[in-house]
Design a protein around this motif. Sequence first.
Motif, PDB file in Angstrom:
ATOM      1  N   ARG A   1       9.191  57.705 -21.462  1.00 54.32           N
ATOM      2  CA  ARG A   1       9.870  56.710 -20.815  1.00 54.32           C
ATOM      3  C   ARG A   1      11.156  56.522 -21.455  1.00 54.32           C
ATOM      4  O   ARG A   1      11.943  55.805 -20.762  1.00 54.32           O
ATOM      5  CB  ARG A   1       8.779  55.643 -21.324  1.00 54.32           C
TER       6      ARG A   1
ATOM      7  N   ILE B   1      13.575  58.391 -19.387  1.00 50.18           N
ATOM      8  CA  ILE B   1      13.649  57.896 -18.064  1.00 50.18           C
ATOM      9  C   ILE B   1      14.617  56.531 -17.898  1.00 50.18           C
ATOM     10  O   ILE B   1      15.262  56.347 -17.232  1.00 50.18           O
ATOM     11  CB  ILE B   1      12.383  57.448 -17.426  1.00 50.18           C
ATOM     12  N   ASP B   2      14.077  55.655 -18.959  1.00 49.96           N
ATOM     13  CA  ASP B   2      15.142  54.311 -19.275  1.00 49.96           C
ATOM     14  C   ASP B   2      16.355  54.658 -19.408  1.00 49.96           C
ATOM     15  O   ASP B   2      17.282  53.863 -18.764  1.00 49.96           O
ATOM     16  CB  ASP B   2      14.368  53.392 -20.414  1.00 49.96           C
TER      17      ASP B   2
ATOM     18  N   ARG C   1      18.350  55.890 -16.570  1.00 48.62           N
ATOM     19  CA  ARG C   1      18.561  54.632 -15.502  1.00 48.62           C
ATOM     20  C   ARG C   1      19.693  53.781 -15.860  1.00 48.62           C
ATOM     21  O   ARG C   1      20.458  53.421 -15.094  1.00 48.62           O
ATOM     22  CB  ARG C   1      17.005  53.602 -15.449  1.00 48.62           C
TER      23      ARG C   1
ATOM     24  N   THR D   1      16.451  56.047  -8.503  1.00 48.55           N
ATOM     25  CA  THR D   1      15.385  55.689  -8.519  1.00 48.55           C
ATOM     26  C   THR D   1      14.388  56.540  -8.911  1.00 48.55           C
ATOM     27  O   THR D   1      14.468  57.712  -9.077  1.00 48.55           O
ATOM     28  CB  THR D   1      14.790  55.037  -7.060  1.00 48.55           C
TER      29      THR D   1
ATOM     30  N   THR E   1       5.756  53.147 -10.370  1.00 44.92           N
ATOM     31  CA  THR E   1       5.244  52.372 -11.532  1.00 44.92           C
ATOM     32  C   THR E   1       5.976  53.426 -12.761  1.00 44.92           C
ATOM     33  O   THR E   1       6.110  54.472 -12.560  1.00 44.92           O
ATOM     34  CB  THR E   1       3.822  52.600 -11.938  1.00 44.92           C
ATOM     35  N   ASP E   2       6.397  52.953 -13.768  1.00 45.29           N
ATOM     36  CA  ASP E   2       7.001  53.779 -15.130  1.00 45.29           C
ATOM     37  C   ASP E   2       5.628  54.059 -15.897  1.00 45.29           C
ATOM     38  O   ASP E   2       4.821  53.388 -16.180  1.00 45.29           O
ATOM     39  CB  ASP E   2       7.892  52.793 -15.943  1.00 45.29           C
ATOM     40  N   TYR E   3       5.857  55.476 -16.248  1.00 40.83           N
ATOM     41  CA  TYR E   3       4.702  55.721 -17.246  1.00 40.83           C
ATOM     42  C   TYR E   3       5.497  56.292 -18.484  1.00 40.83           C
ATOM     43  O   TYR E   3       6.514  56.493 -18.512  1.00 40.83           O
ATOM     44  CB  TYR E   3       4.059  57.191 -16.518  1.00 40.83           C
ATOM     45  N   ASP E   4       4.380  56.424 -19.534  1.00 35.82           N
ATOM     46  CA  ASP E   4       5.074  56.827 -20.747  1.00 35.82           C
ATOM     47  C   ASP E   4       5.203  58.258 -20.958  1.00 35.82           C
ATOM     48  O   ASP E   4       6.245  58.824 -21.467  1.00 35.82           O
ATOM     49  CB  ASP E   4       4.137  56.387 -21.911  1.00 35.82           C
TER      50      ASP E   4
ATOM     51  N   ASN F   1       6.006  61.558 -18.813  1.00 39.21           N
ATOM     52  CA  ASN F   1       6.556  62.442 -17.488  1.00 39.21           C
ATOM     53  C   ASN F   1       6.751  63.603 -17.705  1.00 39.21           C
ATOM     54  O   ASN F   1       7.584  64.149 -18.542  1.00 39.21           O
ATOM     55  CB  ASN F   1       7.684  61.715 -16.854  1.00 39.21           C
TER      56      ASN F   1
END
Lengths: 471, 471
Positions: free
Chosen positions: A251, A254-255, A258, A265, A270-273, A275
């Motif tokens: 996560r 990903i954050d 972003r 996108t 949903t965001d997951y811990d 990936n």
Amino acid sequence: MDVVTQISNAIGADRVLTGEEATPYGKDWTGAYTSTPLAVLRPANTQDVSKILQIANATGTPVVPASGRTGLTGATLAQDALMLSVERLNTISEINVKARTATVGAGVILSNLHDAAETHDLIFPLTLGARGSAMIGGLLSTNAGGSNVVRYGSTRGLCLGLEVVMADGRIMNLMTALHKDNSGFDLRNLIIGAEGTLGVITAAVLKLEPKPQAYATAMVAVPSLPVALDLLHHLQEQTGGGVEAFEYMPRSYIDHHRQFFPDVTGPFETDYDINIMIEVAATRPEDAQAAEDGSVPLNALLEDTLGQMLEDGTVLDAVIAQNETQRREIWKRREDAGEVAFFCGIFVNTDVALPLDKIADFEARLTPRIKAIDAEASEVIVAHLGDGNIHHTTYINRNDPAIMDALVEAVEDVVQELGGSFSAEHGIGVSKLETMKRRKDPVALDAMRAIKSALDPNGILNPGKVVPSAD
Amino acid sequence: MDVVTQISNAIGADRVLTGEEATPYGKDWTGAYTSTPLAVLRPANTQDVSKILQIANATGTPVVPASGRTGLTGATLAQDALMLSVERLNTISEINVKARTATVGAGVILSNLHDAAETHDLIFPLTLGARGSAMIGGLLSTNAGGSNVVRYGSTRGLCLGLEVVMADGRIMNLMTALHKDNSGFDLRNLIIGAEGTLGVITAAVLKLEPKPQAYATAMVAVPSLPVALDLLHHLQEQTGGGVEAFEYMPRSYIDHHRQFFPDVTGPFETDYDINIMIEVAATRPEDAQAAEDGSVPLNALLEDTLGQMLEDGTVLDAVIAQNETQRREIWKRREDAGEVAFFCGIFVNTDVALPLDKIADFEARLTPRIKAIDAEASEVIVAHLGDGNIHHTTYINRNDPAIMDALVEAVEDVVQELGGSFSAEHGIGVSKLETMKRRKDPVALDAMRAIKSALDPNGILNPGKVVPSAD
């Protein structure tokens, strides 16, 4: 007569750069390491390299071998040294389709070898961001990694033969294309990864592989890292070892990504811990052929596997690329890692390796130690999970060397506790020389020093790199 | 106090064998090499090994490391030397299913590791005839090969970590389970294959692989060796690199085998010049499941591929095993090679490696030279074609050392002309020491000597093996 003049006389003045012509060679890709070489030597053949080293050895002049200068550890820093650039040894002398080998000079650019192999429907699997500049000599000297080590191994695993000029200028001919060779010590692997401290690689015989005919690429969210490892093993069994990439983007990554690219996108609603980016490949043309219902066998295999795991809860979410555009989107998120890490404030970046089953432990142990050093620090991880290689970055809000040192120490402490390595794929150069001294097994360090002295008694080859002094 | 007494005091007299108790250790499997060790030392742990080497190094006493003594080159000959047997370091301390690794002592017998891995549905892929006696220490020290190197690599490719006791008794800890590690020189691969001349391996971390769920095994006749190589590449692409064995048995071998086992029929109704034994494996359970029509997917894949090639003439004949009994029959013909070669008259046997595309050249060049040496000589070849490793045997009708030397020279000449190696998988030991001196690149030989002196300055570790003297 000074050493540069001696060398000019021996190999021709047009092959020796000094002054402003040499200046660009004093910089590498990172920009973090700059030096002023005594001269830049651009030998046109192995004999030239031999002559240079004979003169350097006789005069005790340091020589720094260099090729694309895309390394990340300052291994081509050449202050008060001759820089020996292998860039003109850039001939691909053979692509042997029957034996699946390529015979190349050390100055061949990686992407040129890619292109040459592809014309025969073969690949040289090693690939990394710097492929347009990085050269074979440097890739071998650093035993470079990349994103598909899980399938093909590091550079070491792709090399069959080597030509090496030793410190005294003698040429060691290990240029064989053999898959088995038990005729004495493994000198090839000793030279590979030695970052030019034991000899100068001038040519190599490399393995080529069949070109994959189909790829299936997915982003998957899983509940834990042990489950991710189970997924890797399961996919390997399903595909007969066909996993080409298995990349971990937690996560935090990903954050962070972003923030940098607000228009991007996904990867999920949903965001997951946890990936995981997966790519599997197949060399069988049938695996890429669409059936009447439009399904492609390799994609279907991935769909079946992930579908089953979604049902039993071991996979939380999954997206499979349906076309090349979607595949590129998935890859882009991963390949942005360099940009996201390096151009975003004040940070400490590391390249460590861990046993495959220790990644979760690494995270759990490290975070509280980082918070204890700097409560406001934030962490971002991106990892080649399939081979246990983690790039961990800590961002801090002030440029404090003491804190930065403490953060490096914290990462290295945890790595050592868990049986890992403080250098997975980038090597040592100058940037990790102090770490080598503190962290490497002392008996191994002494063995390295003994070998260095034995093969380069005058200490002319890339001094001050890789092997820390004994004091 | 003599050295054996010193060592007895240090590690305990019960761990030191002398006189008649030591006699059996003076013989190896071949029976060709016999010696009388000063004593046989059976250390119970790494600390014992360290103590032994400290005393041996201080007193300048030669030490010959030994394990199962199944090698073929006399590497454990221990005349006037201490034999250090690692047989009691026989603990499998961990099978890590998640990370797919095994942590083992150097005295673990190969077949015991096979059994331990199989209980977890994993395999340690290395296998060879001596598996019931050969131990991990010796397998690593000779970088042993076998029939499935084409799939899994030699022993070197299966080792992640090592514990090594150096000549001075210090313990070098490289016991990591990492798939990437660029922290300095590749000392692990330097020790592997050094036949105990640079250090004593006491423990290792080894890779485990998923257990194949299905095998498909065939005998195939093809019109030429280049076509055989095409077949190998084609099968690799069809199976995603699933070829486990690709063994060459020319007509000479089939005839020779038939003389030995007159009851054995086949492999085909007609005799062909070029016969290939193929085994492919799959780790996906579905590939072993029979469909409604009785067909098994992996067998079907082999049938389709070979059927197509029969039609277009690139395969002359093919038989696919329909059950385990037929599979064992096919394997037996190949595995009889040792017996057929070694117990059949007067012969010269070699273990050479060639580039994959040079096997036909090797045969074409060699036969006239052998006939020129002895017009009545006959040749038998059996080869691991998938990795270019040929076992070539010449049978002669009289025991004439001059002829035998000339035959060895002839084979080695052709090997050298074609860029091959005079030792593919058996190593050097004492039997190929003179060949090393004549054939190995002289710069590589000097590098080996320099490394040997650097890591074992008193020359106590397996002296007189692997590294020929410089005079």
